[in-house]
Design an enzyme around this catalytic site. Structure first.
Site, short mmCIF file in Angstrom:
data_model
loop_
_atom_site.label_atom_id
_atom_site.label_comp_id
_atom_site.label_asym_id
_atom_site.label_seq_id
_atom_site.Cartn_x
_atom_site.Cartn_y
_atom_site.Cartn_z
N ASP A 196 0.93 -1.25 -0.06
CA ASP A 196 0.10 -0.01 -0.08
C ASP A 196 0.72 1.22 -0.04
O ASP A 196 0.23 2.36 -0.22
CB ASP A 196 -0.92 -0.17 1.18
CG ASP A 196 -0.11 -0.11 2.55
OD1 ASP A 196 0.95 -0.25 2.47
OD2 ASP A 196 -0.89 0.06 3.68
N TYR B 281 12.12 2.60 -0.90
CA TYR B 281 11.55 1.37 -0.92
C TYR B 281 10.13 1.43 -1.72
O TYR B 281 10.03 0.95 -2.78
CB TYR B 281 11.14 0.95 0.72
CG TYR B 281 10.13 -0.03 0.50
CD1 TYR B 281 10.42 -1.57 -0.11
CD2 TYR B 281 8.89 -0.01 1.04
CE1 TYR B 281 9.52 -2.48 -0.12
CE2 TYR B 281 7.91 -1.13 1.06
CZ TYR B 281 8.28 -2.15 0.58
OH TYR B 281 7.16 -3.15 0.48
N LYS C 186 9.15 -0.19 -5.24
CA LYS C 186 7.92 -1.08 -5.39
C LYS C 186 6.95 -0.55 -6.41
O LYS C 186 6.41 -1.33 -7.26
CB LYS C 186 7.28 -1.35 -4.33
CG LYS C 186 7.96 -2.15 -3.03
CD LYS C 186 7.98 -3.71 -3.55
CE LYS C 186 6.88 -4.57 -3.50
NZ LYS C 186 7.22 -5.95 -3.74
P1 NAD Z 1 11.08 -10.39 3.63
O1 NAD Z 1 12.09 -9.07 3.50
O2 NAD Z 1 10.85 -10.79 4.97
O3 NAD Z 1 11.61 -11.29 2.55
C1 NAD Z 1 12.23 -11.05 1.00
C2 NAD Z 1 12.84 -12.27 0.75
O4 NAD Z 1 13.14 -12.07 -0.78
C3 NAD Z 1 13.95 -12.80 1.60
O5 NAD Z 1 13.79 -14.28 1.86
C4 NAD Z 1 14.93 -12.69 0.70
O6 NAD Z 1 16.11 -13.50 0.79
C5 NAD Z 1 14.45 -12.85 -0.74
N1 NAD Z 1 15.20 -11.97 -1.77
C6 NAD Z 1 16.01 -10.62 -1.62
N2 NAD Z 1 16.53 -10.46 -2.95
C7 NAD Z 1 16.09 -11.69 -3.61
C8 NAD Z 1 16.64 -11.96 -4.94
N3 NAD Z 1 17.28 -11.08 -5.85
N4 NAD Z 1 16.33 -13.12 -5.65
C9 NAD Z 1 15.48 -14.12 -5.00
N5 NAD Z 1 15.11 -13.86 -3.52
C10 NAD Z 1 15.34 -12.37 -2.93
O7 NAD Z 1 10.12 -9.36 3.03
P2 NAD Z 1 8.40 -9.67 3.53
O8 NAD Z 1 7.99 -8.71 4.46
O9 NAD Z 1 8.25 -11.17 3.47
O10 NAD Z 1 7.79 -8.87 2.04
C11 NAD Z 1 7.60 -9.80 0.90
C12 NAD Z 1 6.81 -9.25 -0.39
O11 NAD Z 1 5.39 -8.56 0.14
C13 NAD Z 1 7.84 -7.97 -0.81
O12 NAD Z 1 7.58 -7.78 -2.21
C14 NAD Z 1 6.88 -6.78 0.22
O13 NAD Z 1 7.21 -5.48 -0.78
C15 NAD Z 1 5.63 -7.22 0.08
N6 NAD Z 1 4.89 -6.56 1.19
C16 NAD Z 1 5.14 -6.70 2.54
C17 NAD Z 1 4.50 -6.22 3.56
C18 NAD Z 1 5.01 -6.08 4.82
O14 NAD Z 1 4.34 -5.73 5.96
N7 NAD Z 1 6.21 -7.04 5.15
C19 NAD Z 1 3.31 -5.61 3.29
C20 NAD Z 1 2.64 -5.52 1.86
C21 NAD Z 1 3.63 -6.10 0.92
O1 DAU Z 2 2.42 -0.79 4.48
C1 DAU Z 2 2.92 -1.99 4.06
C2 DAU Z 2 4.33 -2.08 4.58
O2 DAU Z 2 4.59 -2.15 5.81
C3 DAU Z 2 5.33 -2.97 3.63
O3 DAU Z 2 5.34 -2.66 2.22
C4 DAU Z 2 6.79 -2.85 4.10
O4 DAU Z 2 7.52 -4.00 3.52
C5 DAU Z 2 6.91 -3.23 5.69
O5 DAU Z 2 8.29 -3.10 6.07
C6 DAU Z 2 5.97 -2.01 6.27
O6 DAU Z 2 6.60 -0.79 6.23
P1 DAU Z 2 6.57 0.18 7.46
O7 DAU Z 2 7.65 1.14 7.29
O8 DAU Z 2 5.17 0.61 7.64
O9 DAU Z 2 6.90 -0.70 8.59
P2 DAU Z 2 8.03 -0.73 9.93
O10 DAU Z 2 7.75 -2.05 10.73
O11 DAU Z 2 9.19 -0.38 9.54
O12 DAU Z 2 7.38 0.36 10.60
C7 DAU Z 2 5.99 0.60 11.08
C8 DAU Z 2 5.97 2.14 11.66
O13 DAU Z 2 6.58 2.10 12.99
C9 DAU Z 2 6.17 3.27 10.95
O14 DAU Z 2 5.35 4.14 11.30
C10 DAU Z 2 7.75 3.45 11.72
C11 DAU Z 2 7.54 3.08 13.15
N1 DAU Z 2 8.63 2.42 13.57
C12 DAU Z 2 9.44 1.41 13.03
C13 DAU Z 2 10.50 0.94 13.86
C14 DAU Z 2 11.21 -0.07 13.01
C15 DAU Z 2 9.06 2.89 14.84
O15 DAU Z 2 8.47 3.87 15.64
N2 DAU Z 2 10.14 2.38 15.60
C16 DAU Z 2 10.97 1.49 15.05
O16 DAU Z 2 12.01 0.97 15.59
#
Ligand code: NAD
Ligand code: DAU
Length: 374
Positions: A153, A178, A182
């Protein structure tokens, strides 16, 4: 591969699948990817799991799939065109589900290049390989093939307190390296549909939490620090809002879109659970006070630190398209999901210990040293 307690088996009730088919999953050793791989194996898919095993990839997440012949793990990069071509020719997947990415906003601020390389250039190579594979399929197989791109999002930018939630037509306004990378990958995926007809689907999801999340992200970092009597670093005033979704519900949404989503469409996925960061931290501290009373009250550890540059103020997701078209709804409320998550981290101290050694410590030192003068 080390064992760990698996106390997070999800119910897949009502979820259908392309029975017995093969998926090529990228990034399936990361947080969401590994949850998706385990859910897919439970749904009787064969999974070819391509992951580069960066700092965020961890085979321990997949320990419960060890010995399962339907899980084929391949260490390698989505940017390796020859490897992709070989894997596609050998395993003939019915779909590619693309998670692999650099995913942490703070890391994208200190080191944006890897985000462009993996998220933009890597996705381009995967699209190229997917397109060549799809073009050589038989008519029936080509009609049924899907390329599902998992996105965020954050591509929509930041909302004011009274703005309506992001919907699928909200213009893209990414604010961090980031989210810009994306957004770039989303545009490439869209272009491969419009230009070449590749049958793509894109999901844009809100913040996930749950088992196997690397403790650089808010929720697992706060649990880890609280359990170790360390400061709970709140960026800025702690009033930034995120919409939280339990990871198993995100994976269920991806399965629904894969099976029944309309080709070329994007689907927003959200938890209907907007929360201020400070409120999330207080909820976590309350659960920890109850389940792990040593160190109580844990909220005495809350510390305000320097804000994240360009910090988006609020995200909120309108997921009515997914709910209306595909009948998906989250099964976990924030209250039930966050309790399950804290319990999982308490039960899996060994997993946490393994992922927080080595390079993790260097990252924490570098990121939080910068912020100490709030
Ligand atoms: P993550 O960082 O935990 O995992 C990413 C994985 O991708 C890892 O296992 C890493 O080894 C692998 N990777 C990185 N570069 C690579 C490459 N070149 N080739 C093959 N593998 C590779 O990420 P996540 O939080 O699980 O997110 C997964 C997907 O979902 C991402 O595309 C992210 O943008 C999307 N997403 C995440 C969130 C969230 O809250 N975490 C929310 C919405 C969307
Ligand atoms: O919205 C989806 C996204 O959510 C994904 O696409 C990303 O991959 C995922 O990392 C996440 O991004 P955020 O930046 O929202 O997540 P994060 O957990 O890093 O931070 C959540 C909120 O908390 C953000 O407002 C920053 C704040 N934060 C984060 C950390 C690590 C703190 O206040 N303290 C911290 O130490």
């Amino acid at each position: 591969m080390h064992g760990f307690k698996k106390k997070h088996e999800e119910k897949n009730e009502g979820l259908k699948s392309m029975n017995g088919k093969t998926l090529l999953v990228t990034g399936g050793a990361g947080f969401i990817g590994s949850n998706f791989v385990l859910q897919s194996l439970a749904l009787d898919y064969t999974v070819v799991n391509l992951d580069l095993l960066t700092y965020a990839g961890n085979l321990e997440n997949l320990a419960s799939a060890e010995g399962n012949p339907k899980h084929i793990f391949v260490e390698g990069s989505i940017a390796d065109g020859d490897l992709l071509q070989r894997l596609l020719a050998e395993h003939k997947p019915a779909a590619i589900v693309h998670f692999a990415a650099e995913s942490h906003v703070d890391r994208s601020i200190t080191g944006p290049e890897a985000f462009v390389e993996t998220n933009v250039v890597g996705t381009f190579h995967l699209l190229q390989a997917g397109l060549a594979y799809w073009q050589a399929l038989s008519k029936d197989d080509a009609t049924n093939f899907r390329f599902l791109h998992v996105s965020t999002d954050e591509v929509y930018g930041s909302l004011g307190p009274n703005d309506p939630a992001f919907h699928e037509e909200t213009p893209y306004q990414p604010n961090s390296p980031y989210s810009a990378s994306k957004a770039g990958s989303d545009h490439l995926v869209r272009a491969y549909f419009h230009t070449y007809g590749l049958p793509v689907l894109t999901t844009n999801c809100s913040n996930n939490y749950g088992p196997f999340q690397f403790p650089e992200k808010l929720i697992p970092l706060m649990i880890h620090n609280a359990l170790n009597g360390k400061a709970l670093p709140v960026y800025g005033d702690g009033q930034n809002v995120r919409d939280w979704l339990y990871v198993g519900d995100h994976c269920r949404a991806i399965h629904e879109v894969l099976l029944r989503g309309r080709v070329g469409e994007t689907y927003n996925v959200g938890g209907l659970s907007e929360k201020k960061n400070l409120d999330v931290i207080h909820i976590l501290c309350g659960i920890l006070d109850e389940l792990h009373p040593e160190g109580k009250p844990h909220d005495q550890l809350i510390t305000y630190v320097k804000d994240r540059p360009g910090h988006d103020r609020r995200y909120a997701i309108d997921c009515r398209k997914l709910q209306g078209e595909l009948g998906w709804a989250p099964q976990q409320s924030f209250e039930s999901g966050i309790r399950k998550t804290v319990e999982w981290y308490l039960d899996n101290a060994e997993w946490v210990q393994h992922v927080t050694s080595g390079d993790y410590r260097k990252w924490v030192k570098a990121n939080y040293a910068e912020r100490s003068n709030a």
